[in-house]
Design a protein around this motif. Structure first.
Motif, short mmCIF file in Angstrom:
data_model
loop_
_atom_site.label_atom_id
_atom_site.label_comp_id
_atom_site.label_asym_id
_atom_site.label_seq_id
_atom_site.Cartn_x
_atom_site.Cartn_y
_atom_site.Cartn_z
N ALA A 1 67.20 7.26 0.22
CA ALA A 1 66.40 7.76 1.33
C ALA A 1 66.89 9.14 1.74
N PRO A 2 65.96 10.10 1.95
CA PRO A 2 66.37 11.47 2.25
C PRO A 2 67.01 11.60 3.61
N GLN B 1 60.77 16.45 2.74
CA GLN B 1 61.51 15.28 2.30
C GLN B 1 60.58 14.07 2.20
N GLY B 2 60.70 13.31 1.13
CA GLY B 2 59.93 12.09 0.96
C GLY B 2 58.47 12.30 0.63
N GLU B 3 58.08 13.52 0.26
CA GLU B 3 56.69 13.84 -0.01
C GLU B 3 56.36 13.64 -1.49
N VAL C 1 65.53 14.79 -5.41
CA VAL C 1 64.17 15.16 -5.82
C VAL C 1 63.96 14.69 -7.26
N LEU C 2 62.80 14.08 -7.51
CA LEU C 2 62.43 13.69 -8.86
C LEU C 2 61.28 14.58 -9.32
N LEU C 3 61.48 15.23 -10.46
CA LEU C 3 60.49 16.14 -11.03
C LEU C 3 59.78 15.43 -12.18
N LEU C 4 58.46 15.44 -12.17
CA LEU C 4 57.67 14.75 -13.19
C LEU C 4 56.72 15.73 -13.86
N GLY D 1 61.39 6.18 -1.58
CA GLY D 1 61.44 7.11 -0.46
C GLY D 1 61.99 8.48 -0.75
N ILE D 2 62.06 8.89 -2.03
CA ILE D 2 62.56 10.23 -2.33
C ILE D 2 61.39 11.16 -2.64
N THR D 3 61.67 12.43 -2.72
CA THR D 3 60.64 13.44 -2.97
C THR D 3 60.26 13.44 -4.44
#
Length: 358
Positions: A17-18, A49-51, A175-178, A205-207
Motif C-alpha cells: 500500500a502506498p 499514488q494507487g492510480e 510502481v508497476l509498469l506494464l 493498491g499500488i500504482t
C-alpha cells in the motif's frame, strides 16, 4: 481480499500500500532524442499514488519511450523523473522501486512457475523460506494457486501473463509498469484479463502505469488516461472526459469514433463557426424528413451513402446536404433500418456538440 485477525501477517496489499505522499510519479520537461529524431518532447505529468494510469497513443507517439525512462532503461536527454518525491532521473533500473511487465512476459522456460516468481528475490538474496512464502502469496493474488510446479509451456497465454505479473508484484514495488502486456492475447481472453488486471490493481493498491495503443482497453481499465501524439501529450483526463470532451481533433479521432463538423457545415447546422465533435452514438437517424427536431436538439438532412452491419449495432454514413458527412451508430434493439441511398434526418442534442481545438 480476506480479512485477517490482528495476529496474522499483513497481506500483499497491506505490504505494498502506498505511503501518503504527493505523487507516485512526477515528470517535468521530459525530452528524449535518438540522434536527430525527437521521440519525446516537453512531457509534464503527475501520476497519483494507487492510480491505474494509462498512456494511450499510436505507434511512434512516445508513450513506450516515456515508460522506459520511468523504468530507467532509457536516460532522458533533458528533464527529470521523480518517484515518490525522489529524483531518480540518473539512477539505474535496479535502483528504482519499480518493476516492469513486458508484452512477451520474458519467463524462463526451464524454470517452474514458483521459480520464475521467486527469481528476483533470489537475486536479492532473500532467504529461501521467505522468498517461497512471498512467491506463493503473489501467486494467490493473481489466482494461480496450485500452478507452482508447472513450466511456462504448460500454461495458457492468460496464465503466463499472470505469472509475469506475480513475478513483478513479489518485489513489492511502489510502481508497476506494464508495456502492452495483453497484446499477445486473443480478443476474448484480452477482455477477460482487462477486468482481472484492474481487480488485481485494486487489491494490491499500488500504482499501475499501463501502455497501450488500444482505445477500448484504456477506457475500460484506467482511472486516468494520457493521450500521446508525436512525442507529446494531447490530453490527460478520466476516460469519460477524454471520450466525451476531447481536447483536440486528434483525440476526437483516435479515442473511439467521432464526427467533426467545421467551417460552413458547422455554421449551417449549428449556427456558429469552429470545429465541433459529435459522437456517432449520440445521433438519432430518422427516415421521416417531416419529423422536426425536438426542443433542445439540432438537426441536419442528408443521404445515406453506406451501411455497415456489426451485429449489436449498425453504422450509417450520411452525406449532409450542407456539405460534409456524419457517421451514426444505431443499436439493433429491433430490426435494422434498411436505409441505403435513403434521404434521412439526423437529430442530436445541443449539449453533445463539443468544441475542440484543431
Amino acid at each position: 481480499m480476506i480479512d485477517m485477525s490482528p495476529n496474522q501477517a499483513p497481506t500483499l496489499a497491506e505490504k505494498t500500500a502506498p505511503a501518503e505522499t504527493t505523487s507516485a510519479i512526477r515528470l517535468r520537461g521530459l525530452r528524449k532524442e535518438f540522434g536527430s529524431v525527437v521521440a519525446v518532447e516537453g512531457v509534464d505529468l503527475d501520476i497519483a499514488q494507487g492510480e491505474f494510469f494509462s498512456m494511450l497513443g499510436p505507434s511512434g507517439s512516445g508513450k513506450t519511450t516515456v515508460l522506459r525512462m520511468i523504468a530507467g532503461f532509457e536516460l532522458p536527454t533533458s528533464g527529470t523523473v521523480e518517484l515518490a518525491g525522489r529524483d531518480v532521473t540518473r539512477l539505474a533500473p535496479f535502483e528504482r522501486d519499480v518493476n516492469t511487465v513486458f508484452q512477451d512476459y520474458a519467463l524462463f522456460p526451464h524454470m517452474t512457475v514458483q521459480q520464475n516468481v521467486e527469481y528476483g528475490l533470489r537475486v536479492k538474496k532473500v532467504p529461501r523460506a521467505q522468498r517461497r512464502e512471498r512467491a506463493r502469496e503473489a501467486l494467490r493474488t493473481v489466482h494461480l494457486e496450485g500452478f507452482e510446479s508447472r513450466k511456462p509451456t504448460q500454461l495458457s497465454g492468460g496464465q503466463r501473463q499472470r505469472v509475469a505479473l506475480a513475478r513483478a508484484l513479489v518485489n513489492r514495488p511502489k510502481v508497476l509498469l506494464l508495456d502492452e502486456p495483453l497484446g499477445a492475447l486473443d480478443l476474448k481472453l484480452r477482455h477477460a484479463m482487462q477486468t482481472e488486471l484492474k481487480q488485481i490493481q485494486r487489491d494490491v493498491g499500488i500504482t499501475f502505469i499501463f501502455v497501450t495503443h488500444d482505445q477500448d482497453e484504456a477506457l475500460t481499465m484506467s482511472d486516468r488516461i494520457a493521450v500521446f501524439n508525436t512525442g507529446g501529450i494531447e490530453q490527460v483526463g478520466t476516460p469519460s472526459e477524454v471520450y466525451e470532451k476531447p481536447a483536440t481533433a486528434f483525440v476526437a479521432g483516435f479515442v473511439g469514433t467521432s464526427n467533426l463538423l467545421s467551417g460552413d457545415s458547422a455554421e449551417a447546422v449549428l449556427g456558429t463557426r469552429g470545429v465541433f465533435s459529435i459522437r456517432p452514438e449520440k445521433i438519432r437517424i430518422d427516415p421521416d424528413l417531416s419529423q422536426p427536431a425536438a426542443v433542445g436538439e439540432v438537426s441536419a438532412t442528408g443521404t445515406v451513402t453506406s451501411t455497415s452491419y456489426a451485429g449489436a449495432t449498425v453504422r450509417y454514413v450520411v452525406a449532409l446536404d450542407v456539405g460534409g458527412q456524419l457517421s451514426v451508430v444505431r443499436q439493433n434493439a429491433g430490426a435494422p433500418l434498411e436505409l441505403a441511398d435513403n434521404r434521412v434526418r439526423l437529430c442530436w442534442r445541443q449539449e453533445h456538440n463539443f468544441r475542440i481545438t484543431e
